[in-house]
Design a protein around this motif. Structure first.
Motif, PDB file in Angstrom:
ATOM      1  N   PHE A 156       0.826  -1.204   0.000  1.00 24.86           N
ATOM      2  CA  PHE A 156       0.000   0.000   0.000  1.00 24.86           C
ATOM      3  C   PHE A 156       0.861   1.255   0.000  1.00 24.86           C
ATOM      4  O   PHE A 156       0.475   2.283  -0.583  1.00 24.86           O
ATOM      5  CB  PHE A 156      -0.958   0.003   1.192  1.00 24.86           C
ATOM      6  CG  PHE A 156      -2.163  -0.869   0.977  1.00 24.86           C
ATOM      7  CD1 PHE A 156      -3.163  -0.493   0.101  1.00 24.86           C
ATOM      8  CD2 PHE A 156      -2.277  -2.080   1.627  1.00 24.86           C
ATOM      9  CE1 PHE A 156      -4.273  -1.294  -0.114  1.00 24.86           C
ATOM     10  CE2 PHE A 156      -3.374  -2.899   1.424  1.00 24.86           C
ATOM     11  CZ  PHE A 156      -4.383  -2.510   0.553  1.00 24.86           C
ATOM     12  N   CYS A 157       2.019   1.191   0.639  1.00 24.18           N
ATOM     13  CA  CYS A 157       2.940   2.328   0.572  1.00 24.18           C
ATOM     14  C   CYS A 157       3.530   2.456  -0.830  1.00 24.18           C
ATOM     15  O   CYS A 157       3.708   3.577  -1.334  1.00 24.18           O
ATOM     16  CB  CYS A 157       4.044   2.162   1.610  1.00 24.18           C
ATOM     17  SG  CYS A 157       3.467   2.267   3.318  1.00 24.18           S
ATOM     18  N   VAL A 158       3.820   1.323  -1.470  1.00 24.02           N
ATOM     19  CA  VAL A 158       4.280   1.356  -2.862  1.00 24.02           C
ATOM     20  C   VAL A 158       3.206   1.987  -3.735  1.00 24.02           C
ATOM     21  O   VAL A 158       3.491   2.803  -4.624  1.00 24.02           O
ATOM     22  CB  VAL A 158       4.637  -0.061  -3.350  1.00 24.02           C
ATOM     23  CG1 VAL A 158       5.012  -0.040  -4.832  1.00 24.02           C
ATOM     24  CG2 VAL A 158       5.783  -0.636  -2.523  1.00 24.02           C
ATOM     25  N   HIS A 218       3.418   5.689  -3.407  1.00 22.20           N
ATOM     26  CA  HIS A 218       4.532   6.181  -4.220  1.00 22.20           C
ATOM     27  C   HIS A 218       4.077   6.387  -5.669  1.00 22.20           C
ATOM     28  O   HIS A 218       4.352   7.425  -6.291  1.00 22.20           O
ATOM     29  CB  HIS A 218       5.680   5.167  -4.221  1.00 22.20           C
ATOM     30  CG  HIS A 218       6.631   5.268  -3.081  1.00 22.20           C
ATOM     31  ND1 HIS A 218       7.732   6.104  -3.095  1.00 22.20           N
ATOM     32  CD2 HIS A 218       6.675   4.614  -1.896  1.00 22.20           C
ATOM     33  CE1 HIS A 218       8.411   5.970  -1.968  1.00 22.20           C
ATOM     34  NE2 HIS A 218       7.800   5.062  -1.216  1.00 22.20           N
ATOM     35  N   ILE A 219       3.414   5.385  -6.219  1.00 20.38           N
ATOM     36  CA  ILE A 219       3.032   5.430  -7.630  1.00 20.38           C
ATOM     37  C   ILE A 219       2.012   6.534  -7.880  1.00 20.38           C
ATOM     38  O   ILE A 219       2.092   7.259  -8.882  1.00 20.38           O
ATOM     39  CB  ILE A 219       2.506   4.059  -8.081  1.00 20.38           C
ATOM     40  CG1 ILE A 219       3.631   3.029  -8.021  1.00 20.38           C
ATOM     41  CG2 ILE A 219       1.935   4.137  -9.498  1.00 20.38           C
ATOM     42  CD1 ILE A 219       3.186   1.601  -8.268  1.00 20.38           C
ATOM     43  N   LEU A 220       1.043   6.683  -6.991  1.00 23.10           N
ATOM     44  CA  LEU A 220       0.060   7.753  -7.157  1.00 23.10           C
ATOM     45  C   LEU A 220       0.745   9.113  -7.176  1.00 23.10           C
ATOM     46  O   LEU A 220       0.420   9.971  -8.011  1.00 23.10           O
ATOM     47  CB  LEU A 220      -0.970   7.697  -6.036  1.00 23.10           C
ATOM     48  CG  LEU A 220      -1.935   6.502  -6.061  1.00 23.10           C
ATOM     49  CD1 LEU A 220      -2.759   6.466  -4.778  1.00 23.10           C
ATOM     50  CD2 LEU A 220      -2.845   6.553  -7.284  1.00 23.10           C
ATOM     51  N   LEU A 221       1.697   9.335  -6.279  1.00 20.12           N
ATOM     52  CA  LEU A 221       2.404  10.612  -6.252  1.00 20.12           C
ATOM     53  C   LEU A 221       3.225  10.813  -7.517  1.00 20.12           C
ATOM     54  O   LEU A 221       3.298  11.936  -8.051  1.00 20.12           O
ATOM     55  CB  LEU A 221       3.303  10.672  -5.014  1.00 20.12           C
ATOM     56  CG  LEU A 221       2.561  10.810  -3.673  1.00 20.12           C
ATOM     57  CD1 LEU A 221       3.488  10.486  -2.514  1.00 20.12           C
ATOM     58  CD2 LEU A 221       1.994  12.221  -3.521  1.00 20.12           C
ATOM     59  N   ARG A 222       3.812   9.744  -8.018  1.00 19.68           N
ATOM     60  CA  ARG A 222       4.624   9.859  -9.231  1.00 19.68           C
ATOM     61  C   ARG A 222       3.744  10.056 -10.466  1.00 19.68           C
ATOM     62  O   ARG A 222       4.098  10.830 -11.366  1.00 19.68           O
ATOM     63  CB  ARG A 222       5.528   8.635  -9.370  1.00 19.68           C
ATOM     64  CG  ARG A 222       6.576   8.595  -8.266  1.00 19.68           C
ATOM     65  CD  ARG A 222       7.555   7.451  -8.388  1.00 19.68           C
ATOM     66  NE  ARG A 222       8.495   7.510  -7.265  1.00 19.68           N
ATOM     67  CZ  ARG A 222       9.744   7.074  -7.301  1.00 19.68           C
ATOM     68  NH1 ARG A 222      10.221   6.522  -8.405  1.00 19.68           N
ATOM     69  NH2 ARG A 222      10.525   7.180  -6.245  1.00 19.68           N
TER      70      ARG A 222
END
Length: 234
Positions: free
Chosen positions: A19-21, A24-28
């Motif tokens: 879920f933390c990964v 990361h992807i949403l922010l990127r």
């Protein structure tokens, strides 16, 4: 600058938590600069779990609400170009990955005796003194309770892995030969599907679930592509 609170990097991923990964992807995908802060005690967060982002003093917990915050504050459409029906399908696949497949992966890590030593030695070896012997079994018991509360933990190991394998098959069949999960470019679905699938087939936890996923070659290639896209230096 946004701060992403997460569990530490582990298992070849920027965080040991899928879920933390995903966060990361949403922010990127949104193109937002951010820094990470590793935390060891999620009980101190608003909902007792990570990921959490802190954005101009506003604290947003849970990947679902992180996505909604980014969409509302920054005007990001993670599903740009998708039809209403495709957006509906995307949401359904996200739910499958986040709310069902994820738990089969948790079982392979925390409950299966083949995976537990890896989790224990990754997250608990730095505890001081006798705590390194006391805390791990307590944490493992708590995860067992969460699995049972969810429902999936009431099944046998063989049944849990059978259900997880069926989820992987559904994802592989929908993906087919598309570059990204919903088509030619990455969308919100990739944040969830990649994070949950890679946590199974790329992490060092041997299980029937992982072996099944490795036999779906399009999922293997998909994870390779998404890893290179989102985390080119990992």
């Amino acid at each position: 600058m946004i701060t992403l609170q997460q569990f530490q990097a582990a298992f070849g991923q920027p965080s040991g938590s899928p879920f933390c990964v995903k966060a990361h992807i949403l922010l990127r995908l949104a193109g937002l600069p951010y820094v990470t802060e590793d935390i060891t005690d999620p009980r101190k967060t608003p909902k007792g779990k990570v990921p959490v982002i802190i954005d101009d003093g506003e604290v947003i917990a849970d990947s679902y609400y992180i996505r909604r915050h980014i969409e509302q504050k920054y005007g990001v459409d993670f599903d740009q170009g998708l039809s209403r029906a495709e957006r509906a399908a995307s949401r359904a696949f996200i739910a499958l990955a986040d709310e069902h497949l994820y738990w089969a992966g948790v079982y392979s890590r925390w409950v299966d005796d083949a995976g537990w030593p890896i989790v224990r030695d990754t997250f608990f070896t730095n505890l001081p003194g006798p705590l390194k012997w006391i805390i791990p079994p307590i944490a493992r018991g708590q995860v067992r309770g969460q699995l049972r509360g969810h429902g999936i933990g009431r099944h046998s190991a063989a049944e849990i892995y059978e259900m997880g394998a069926a989820d992987l098959d559904v994802l592989a069949d929908w993906l087919a030969d598309k570059p990204c999960f919903m088509g030619d470019g990455p969308t919100a679905a990739d944040a969830s599907v990649y994070s949950m699938v890679a946590a199974i087939i790329e992490a060092p936890f041997d299980s029937p679930l992982k072996r099944h996923g490795l036999n779906r070659t399009n999922l293997v290639e998909y994870c390779r592509r998404m890893g290179e896209t989102f985390f080119p230096l990992k």
